[in-house]
Scaffold this active site. Structure first.
Site, PDB file in Angstrom:
ATOM      1  N   ILE A  16       0.844  -1.204   0.000  1.00  0.00           N
ATOM      2  CA  ILE A  16       0.000   0.000   0.000  1.00  0.00           C
ATOM      3  C   ILE A  16       0.875   1.249   0.000  1.00  0.00           C
ATOM      4  O   ILE A  16       1.822   1.354   0.801  1.00  0.00           O
ATOM      5  CB  ILE A  16      -0.929  -0.032   1.231  1.00  0.00           C
ATOM      6  CG1 ILE A  16      -1.924  -1.183   1.040  1.00  0.00           C
ATOM      7  CG2 ILE A  16      -1.663   1.302   1.425  1.00  0.00           C
ATOM      8  CD1 ILE A  16      -2.723  -1.535   2.244  1.00  0.00           C
ATOM      9  N   ASP A  38       7.392   2.633  -1.509  1.00  0.00           N
ATOM     10  CA  ASP A  38       7.370   1.544  -0.530  1.00  0.00           C
ATOM     11  C   ASP A  38       7.034   2.067   0.869  1.00  0.00           C
ATOM     12  O   ASP A  38       6.268   1.445   1.611  1.00  0.00           O
ATOM     13  CB  ASP A  38       8.758   0.874  -0.516  1.00  0.00           C
ATOM     14  CG  ASP A  38       8.694  -0.647  -0.398  1.00  0.00           C
ATOM     15  OD1 ASP A  38       7.584  -1.188  -0.329  1.00  0.00           O
ATOM     16  OD2 ASP A  38       9.760  -1.295  -0.381  1.00  0.00           O
ATOM     17  N   ASN A  41      11.062   0.961   7.971  1.00  0.00           N
ATOM     18  CA  ASN A  41      11.362   2.387   7.796  1.00  0.00           C
ATOM     19  C   ASN A  41      12.488   2.681   6.806  1.00  0.00           C
ATOM     20  O   ASN A  41      12.487   3.738   6.197  1.00  0.00           O
ATOM     21  CB  ASN A  41      11.630   3.047   9.161  1.00  0.00           C
ATOM     22  CG  ASN A  41      12.728   2.371   9.930  1.00  0.00           C
ATOM     23  OD1 ASN A  41      13.168   1.269   9.590  1.00  0.00           O
ATOM     24  ND2 ASN A  41      13.188   3.014  10.976  1.00  0.00           N
ATOM     25  N   PRO A  49      12.399  -8.866   4.009  1.00  0.00           N
ATOM     26  CA  PRO A  49      11.981  -7.498   4.302  1.00  0.00           C
ATOM     27  C   PRO A  49      10.749  -7.502   5.201  1.00  0.00           C
ATOM     28  O   PRO A  49      10.068  -8.521   5.346  1.00  0.00           O
ATOM     29  CB  PRO A  49      11.596  -6.931   2.934  1.00  0.00           C
ATOM     30  CG  PRO A  49      11.992  -7.940   1.915  1.00  0.00           C
ATOM     31  CD  PRO A  49      12.129  -9.250   2.619  1.00  0.00           C
ATOM     32  N   SER A  50      10.439  -6.342   5.760  1.00  0.00           N
ATOM     33  CA  SER A  50       9.169  -6.199   6.466  1.00  0.00           C
ATOM     34  C   SER A  50       8.031  -6.392   5.466  1.00  0.00           C
ATOM     35  O   SER A  50       8.124  -5.976   4.308  1.00  0.00           O
ATOM     36  CB  SER A  50       9.080  -4.797   7.063  1.00  0.00           C
ATOM     37  OG  SER A  50       7.735  -4.515   7.409  1.00  0.00           O
ATOM     38  N   GLU A  69      19.106  -4.985  16.283  1.00  0.00           N
ATOM     39  CA  GLU A  69      18.952  -3.524  16.178  1.00  0.00           C
ATOM     40  C   GLU A  69      17.499  -3.218  16.533  1.00  0.00           C
ATOM     41  O   GLU A  69      16.609  -3.382  15.705  1.00  0.00           O
ATOM     42  CB  GLU A  69      19.259  -3.066  14.747  1.00  0.00           C
ATOM     43  CG  GLU A  69      20.711  -3.184  14.366  1.00  0.00           C
ATOM     44  CD  GLU A  69      21.613  -2.186  15.078  1.00  0.00           C
ATOM     45  OE1 GLU A  69      21.098  -1.320  15.808  1.00  0.00           O
ATOM     46  OE2 GLU A  69      22.830  -2.287  14.918  1.00  0.00           O
ATOM     47  N   CYS A 126      14.419   4.679  14.507  1.00  0.00           N
ATOM     48  CA  CYS A 126      14.664   4.009  15.786  1.00  0.00           C
ATOM     49  C   CYS A 126      15.479   4.850  16.759  1.00  0.00           C
ATOM     50  O   CYS A 126      15.266   4.806  17.955  1.00  0.00           O
ATOM     51  CB  CYS A 126      15.386   2.703  15.531  1.00  0.00           C
ATOM     52  SG  CYS A 126      16.849   2.945  14.512  1.00  0.00           S
ATOM     53  N   GLU A 179      26.221  -2.522  13.817  1.00  0.00           N
ATOM     54  CA  GLU A 179      26.256  -2.524  12.362  1.00  0.00           C
ATOM     55  C   GLU A 179      27.222  -1.426  11.918  1.00  0.00           C
ATOM     56  O   GLU A 179      27.614  -0.566  12.685  1.00  0.00           O
ATOM     57  CB  GLU A 179      24.854  -2.275  11.797  1.00  0.00           C
ATOM     58  CG  GLU A 179      23.918  -3.424  12.130  1.00  0.00           C
ATOM     59  CD  GLU A 179      22.650  -3.478  11.283  1.00  0.00           C
ATOM     60  OE1 GLU A 179      21.895  -2.494  11.294  1.00  0.00           O
ATOM     61  OE2 GLU A 179      22.429  -4.513  10.631  1.00  0.00           O
TER      62      GLU A 179
END
Ligand code: NAD
Length: 484
Positions: free
Chosen positions: A28, A94, A153, A177-178, A250, A284, A458
Site C-alpha cells: 500500500i 514503498d 522504515n 523485508p518487512s 537492532e 529508531c 552494524e
C-alpha cells in the site's frame, strides 16, 4: 508511469522466483492508501530454495580473495548510485517517505555500505602469535548463511547494511523485508547480481513474522540480524538461542536529547527537528525525550513551533515536499493513541498531532510541552512524529532522568561547553551518541544500541566481528612430548 509491481515476489538463486501458493501481501502506498503492488509470502518451498541456494553458493564465495569479493560489492555500489533517482522513487512508494529524503538517505546509504565493506574485504586477516618456537595463527572465517530481517522504515538501507558486511566476510545472505515494505530489497539483490555476484549469495524472500521465524529455526542458518522492535527482538533472540546462533539485534529506543541553556538555539531546534520528524518520526534512534534546561525552555518551544510552520506536506514524489505520511493505517492508529494519551495525562499539546482527513496516513507533527518522566509518551517508543519537551535544572539530574529507561539506542547533547558535552555523553547509557548534532549515521561509525535496544553493532569495522569468526591454529615445530 513508474512500475511498482516487481517481476516476482522473491529473488532466489540469482533470479526472480514466484510461488502463487503463498498468501498475498498487498503493498500500500502510504500517501494515498492505494494498493500499488502485490507479492506472495514465501512458501516452505521458496524458503527451502533460498536456504539451499545460499548454502551451496557460500563455500565458493568464501574461497575467493577478499579483493575479488570487494570488487563486486563496489561495482554494485556504483550501479546503485547511478540509479539513485529510480531507487529513491521506489523507496518513496514503498515507505511514503518524501523523495527529498529518500534521494539522499536510502540508496545512497546502501551504496556507502556496499562501497565501504567492499573496500574492507581485502584487508580482513587473521594474526600470527609467536610462542617461542611454536606459533598460532588465526583465520578470520565466515559464519555461513546469514539471515537478515528488516523493519519497514529503511528497506533499502537495512538490506544493504546487513548484506554488505555479510558478503564481504564470505557469507551468503537471505533477507526477509518487512511485510509493509517488500519492494526495495528485491532491487538490491537484482543490482548485486548485475554487478557480478554469483547466484545464491543474496536472496530476498517475502513474508510476515512466521517466515522470519521459520528461517531462524533452520539448522543451516548460522546467524540472524534483526532490525525491529524490542518484543520481536526477544522472540528472535530466543529462537536463535535454541540453535546457539550468532545474533545482531537492532531494536527500538526512547532516546534522550539534552539541551543546555548555553546551546545555540537555532542549532538545538534544528537538532530536535532532525531527532523527531525525519521520516515522519519513524526512526529508531530518534531523540524523542527532549530535555531542555529551564532557562531556555520557553524560547526553545516557541522557536520550534515557529519552525514547524516550514513543514510541507503533499505528493511525496515532489522534491519540495519535506514531510510524508506514516507507513500504514495501523501505525497511524498507534501514534494517534499516544497523542490522545499525552493529552489525557496532562501534557500540553503545543501544535500538531491531528490526523489529516484525506486518503493515506497523514498527520501533522506533534510537539508536547510540560511532559513529565512518568507519562506514557515519555516512556514508550511511539515511532511517529511526536516530540516531548521535558524541563530540567541541573546536569546530574538530567543524566539520571535520561538514563531512566530500559532502552539505550541513542543520545544527544547540545551545549557550547565542550567539557560538559563530553562529560555528559560519557555518562549517558546509549550506543550511538551525538554532540551538537543528531541522527548522523555514517557507515564508518559503529551503529547500535545498549540495554534493551540491541546487541552487536552494524556499520564500521565493528560489524566484521559480527559476520565472521576466528579459527585458531596451533603449529608445533618440534617433537610431540606425550606422557606415555
Ligand atoms: P517489528 O518488530 O514489528 O518487525 C520487524 C521485522 O521482524 C519484520 O520483518 C517482521 O516481519 C519480523 N518479525 C516479526 N515477528 C517475528 C518473529 N517472531 N520471528 C522473526 N521475525 C519476525 O518492527 P517494525 O514495526 O517493522 O519496525 C519498527 C521497530 O523497529 C521499532 O521498534 C524501531 O525502533 C525498530 N527499528 C530499529 C532500528 C535499529 O537499527 N535499531 C532501525 C529501524 C527500526
Amino acid at each position: 508511469m513508474f512500475e511498482t509491481q516487481p517481476k516476482a515476489s522473491h529473488f532466489v538463486g540469482g533470479a526472480y522466483m514466484e510461488d502463487r501458493d503463498g498468501e498475498i501481501i498487498d503493498v500500500i502506498y502510504p500517501a494515498t492508501g492505494e494498493i500499488i503492488a502485490r507479492v506472495h509470502e514465501a512458501t516452505p518451498a521458496v524458503q527451502e530454495a533460498a536456504i539451499a541456494a545460499a548454502e551451496a553458493a557460500q563455500v565458493q564465495w568464501a574461497a575467493l580473495s577478499g579483493t575479488e569479493r570487494g570488487r563486486i560489492l563496489r561495482r554494485a555500489a556504483d550501479i546503485m548510485r547511478d540509479r539513485n533517482h529510480e531507487l529513491s522513487q521506489l523507496e518513496t512508494f514503498d515507505t511514503g517517505k518524501p523523495y527529498q529524503e529518500t534521494s539522499v538517505a536510502d540508496a545512497t546509504s546502501g551504496a556507502d555500505s556496499l562501497e565501504y565493506f567492499g573496500g574492507l574485504a581485502a584487508s580482513l586477516t587473521g594474526e600470527h602469535i609467536q610462542l617461542g618456537e611454536d606459533w598460532v595463527y588465526t583465520r578470520r572465517e565466515p559464519l555461513g548463511v546469514c539471515v537478515g530481517i528488516g523493519a519497514w522504515n529503511y528497506p533499502t538501507q537495512i538490506a544493504c547494511w546487513k548484506a554488505a558486511p555479510a558478503l564481504a566476510c564470505g557469507n551468503a545472505s537471505i533477507f526477509k523485508p518487512s511485510e509493509e515494505t517488500p519492494l526495495c530489497a528485491l532491487k538490491v539483490a537484482e543490482i548485486l547480481v548485475e554487478a557480478g555476484l554469483p547466484p545464491g549469495l543474496m536472496n530476498v524472500i517475502q513474508g510476515r513474522g512466521a517466515v522470519g521465524a521459520s528461517l531462524i529455526r533452520d539448522p543451516r542458518v548460522d546467524k540472524v540480524s534483526l532490525t525491529g522492535s524490542v518484543p520481536t527482538g526477544r522472540k528472535v533472540y530466543a529462537a536463535a538461542a535454541e540453535g546457539i546462533k550468532h545474533v545482531t539485534m537492532e531494536l527500538g529506543g526512547k532516546s534522550p536529547l539534552v539541551i543546555f541553556d548555553d546551546a545555540n538555539l537555532e542549532d538545538a531546534v534544528g537538532g530536535a527537528i532532525l531527532a523527531n520528524f525525519y521520516s515522519s518520526g519513524q526512526v529508531c534512534s530518534n531523540g524523542t525525550r527532549v530535555f531542555v534546561q529551564k532557562g531556555l525552555r520557553e524560547a526553545f518551544v516557541a522557536r520550534l513551533a515557529e519552525r514547524l510552520k516550514g513543514v510541507v506536506m503533499g505528493d511525496p514524489q515532489d522534491p519540495s515536499v519535506n514531510f510524508g505520511p506514516l507507513v500504514s493505517a495501523r501505525q497511524m492508529d498507534i501514534v494517534q493513541g499516544f497523542v490522545a494519551q499525552g493529552v489525557k495525562e496532562g501534557a500540553r499539546l503545543v501544535c500538531g498531532g491531528d490526523r489529516i482527513d484525506q486518503p493515506g496516513f497523514w498527520m501533522r507533527p506533534a510537539v508536547f510541552d510540560n511532559v513529565t518522566d512518568d507519562m506514557t509518551i515519555a516512556r514508550d517508543e511511539i515511532f511517529g512524529p511526536v516530540l516531548s519537551v521535558l524541563e530540567f535544572e541541573d546536569e546530574a539530574d538530567v543524566i539520571a532522568r535520561a538514563n531512566a529507561t530500559e532502552f539505550g539506542l541513542a543520545a544527544g547533547v547540545f551545549t557550547r561547553d565542550i567539557s560538559r558535552a563530553h562529560r555528559v555523553i560519557a555518562q549517558l547509557k546509549a550506543g550511538s551518541c551525538f554532540i551538537n548534532s543528531y541522527n548522523d549515521a555514517p557507515v564508518e561509525a559503529p551503529f547500535g544500541g545498549s540495554k534493551q535496544s540491541g546487541v552487536g553493532r552494524e556499520n564500521s569495522k565493528a560489524a566484521i566481528e559480527h559476520y565472521s569468526q576466528l579459527k585458531s591454529v596451533y603449529v608445533r615445530m618440534g617433537a610431540v612430548e606425550a606422557p606415555f
